[in-house]
Design a protein around this motif. Structure first.
Motif, PDB file in Angstrom:
ATOM      1  N   THR A  48      22.744  39.241  41.644  1.00 51.46           N
ATOM      2  CA  THR A  48      21.337  39.414  42.025  1.00 51.46           C
ATOM      3  C   THR A  48      20.807  40.752  41.525  1.00 51.46           C
ATOM      4  O   THR A  48      19.654  40.859  41.079  1.00 51.46           O
ATOM      5  CB  THR A  48      21.177  39.325  43.555  1.00 51.46           C
ATOM      6  N   ASP A  49      21.660  41.783  41.572  1.00 48.06           N
ATOM      7  CA  ASP A  49      21.267  43.092  41.042  1.00 48.06           C
ATOM      8  C   ASP A  49      20.999  42.997  39.543  1.00 48.06           C
ATOM      9  O   ASP A  49      20.020  43.557  39.033  1.00 48.06           O
ATOM     10  CB  ASP A  49      22.364  44.127  41.294  1.00 48.06           C
ATOM     11  N   THR A  51      20.114  40.397  37.795  1.00 51.47           N
ATOM     12  CA  THR A  51      18.862  39.663  37.582  1.00 51.47           C
ATOM     13  C   THR A  51      17.653  40.539  37.885  1.00 51.47           C
ATOM     14  O   THR A  51      16.642  40.488  37.177  1.00 51.47           O
ATOM     15  CB  THR A  51      18.831  38.403  38.462  1.00 51.47           C
ATOM     16  N   ALA A  52      17.753  41.379  38.907  1.00 50.41           N
ATOM     17  CA  ALA A  52      16.650  42.285  39.253  1.00 50.41           C
ATOM     18  C   ALA A  52      16.380  43.261  38.115  1.00 50.41           C
ATOM     19  O   ALA A  52      15.213  43.565  37.806  1.00 50.41           O
ATOM     20  CB  ALA A  52      16.967  43.032  40.544  1.00 50.41           C
ATOM     21  N   ASP A  55      14.691  41.322  35.295  1.00 46.04           N
ATOM     22  CA  ASP A  55      13.303  41.020  35.660  1.00 46.04           C
ATOM     23  C   ASP A  55      12.424  42.265  35.504  1.00 46.04           C
ATOM     24  O   ASP A  55      11.268  42.173  35.081  1.00 46.04           O
ATOM     25  CB  ASP A  55      13.237  40.497  37.090  1.00 46.04           C
ATOM     26  N   THR A  99      11.678  51.207  38.870  1.00 45.25           N
ATOM     27  CA  THR A  99      11.621  49.933  39.594  1.00 45.25           C
ATOM     28  C   THR A  99      13.001  49.521  40.069  1.00 45.25           C
ATOM     29  O   THR A  99      13.199  49.149  41.236  1.00 45.25           O
ATOM     30  CB  THR A  99      11.022  48.835  38.708  1.00 45.25           C
ATOM     31  N   TYR A 100      13.978  49.595  39.168  1.00 44.17           N
ATOM     32  CA  TYR A 100      15.323  49.162  39.552  1.00 44.17           C
ATOM     33  C   TYR A 100      15.960  50.135  40.536  1.00 44.17           C
ATOM     34  O   TYR A 100      16.662  49.713  41.472  1.00 44.17           O
ATOM     35  CB  TYR A 100      16.221  49.007  38.327  1.00 44.17           C
ATOM     36  N   TYR A 103      14.668  49.350  43.908  1.00 40.49           N
ATOM     37  CA  TYR A 103      15.293  48.113  44.398  1.00 40.49           C
ATOM     38  C   TYR A 103      16.715  48.378  44.884  1.00 40.49           C
ATOM     39  O   TYR A 103      17.098  47.985  45.996  1.00 40.49           O
ATOM     40  CB  TYR A 103      15.311  47.063  43.283  1.00 40.49           C
ATOM     41  N   GLU A 107      18.341  48.084  48.654  1.00 42.90           N
ATOM     42  CA  GLU A 107      19.357  47.081  48.964  1.00 42.90           C
ATOM     43  C   GLU A 107      20.656  47.681  49.484  1.00 42.90           C
ATOM     44  O   GLU A 107      21.339  47.085  50.313  1.00 42.90           O
ATOM     45  CB  GLU A 107      19.658  46.233  47.712  1.00 42.90           C
TER      46      GLU A 107
END
Length: 279
Positions: A48-49, A51-52, A55, A99-100, A103, A107
């Motif tokens: 998921t990380d 993919t983030a 994205d 951004t990352y 995130y 998380e």
């Protein structure tokens, strides 16, 4: 496939005054970029990380008209090959990293820097360097983990090999290579002049063996048989080893050839002599 150097066209006039900047600007708009985790820490804990991050890249690049040509996510660093015709690389990558980082910190509860300083970039001059950079990026899992790019899900190799794009803009490169088969063929081709990004002075320990193997396969020789080659061929092999990021000292140990002979082959005698004179 187009002849090397004819597919990429210079976008920025060479006569205009260039702004002073801490990075080299590409005249073609193409760059090989790396981002590393702060203190070599892992950038990802889950898929998921990953993919983030992808994205964030897609969102930032799309609004700045940057094309992602190739990519690879390793545990603690990222490789990207990009086409940036409007020179938006700095603001685009700043948006990606902030951004990352926001995130990941949210998380994981982590605080502090996620990425190690400024991104590093190498301007890509022509088709030959573009293809070499793409293959280098896709071969990262092979060099680092012994996993072939076709079996590694977190690089763009499978997008090219299948002809189905998810994140990468695969169209221009496939057009240049004549389609998926052309891409596969050049990916498997041994290059006698291994690509080494300019931000890497020497290959890491786990890469030296692969560099040497690629050079020996390309020239049809072994480490011990280099001495028996004609001088011109021997010097090309020695140059290829050094150009691949193997130090002169390591080449000397690998081949048994003297330092002076290696220095003459790779054209480093003048610099050494000038250093001696200045001491």
């Amino acid at each position: 496939m187009h002849e090397l150097g004819t597919h990429i066209h210079t976008r920025h006039g060479t006569g205009a005054a260039m702004p002073r900047a801490p990075r080299q600007r590409s005249e073609t708009g193409y760059y090989h970029v790396t981002l590393r985790g702060n203190g070599k820490q892992n950038l990802f804990e889950t898929d998921t990380d990953r993919t983030a991050l992808l994205d964030a890249v897609r969102s930032s690049f799309t609004c700045r008209e940057i094309s992602l040509i190739a990519w690879c996510l390793m545990s603690n660093h990222i490789h990207l090959v990009i086409d940036d015709p409007h020179d938006h690389i700095s603001e685009a990558l700043h948006r990606v990293t902030t951004t990352y980082a926001a995130y990941l910190n949210h998380e994981t509860g982590h605080t502090g820097h996620v990425f190690e300083g400024r991104y590093r970039s190498v301007p890509i001059r022509d088709d030959k360097q573009l293809l070499a950079a793409v293959r280098y990026v896709h071969d990262n899992p092979l060099r680092g983990m012994g996993v072939s790019p076709g079996r590694y899900p977190w690089c763009s190799y499978s997008e090219y090999a299948s002809g189905a794009s998810t994140y990468a803009d695969i169209g221009s490169l496939l057009d240049m290579l004549g389609g998926v088969q052309g891409f596969t063929a050049i990916s498997l081709h041994e290059d006698p002049e291994p690509y080494r990004p300019a931000f890497r002075k020497y290959a890491e320990a786990d890469e030296r063996e692969q560099v040497a193997r690629s050079v020996f396969n390309a020239f049809g020789c072994t480490a011990t048989s280099i001495k028996e080659l004609p001088k011109e061929t021997r010097d090309r092999v020695l140059s290829a080893l050094c150009d691949g990021g193997i130090s002169i000292a390591h080449v000397q140990r690998l081949t048994g050839i003297g330092e002076w002979t290696i220095r003459k082959a790779v054209g480093r005698i003048a610099r050494r002599s000038s250093n001696r004179t200045s001491q």
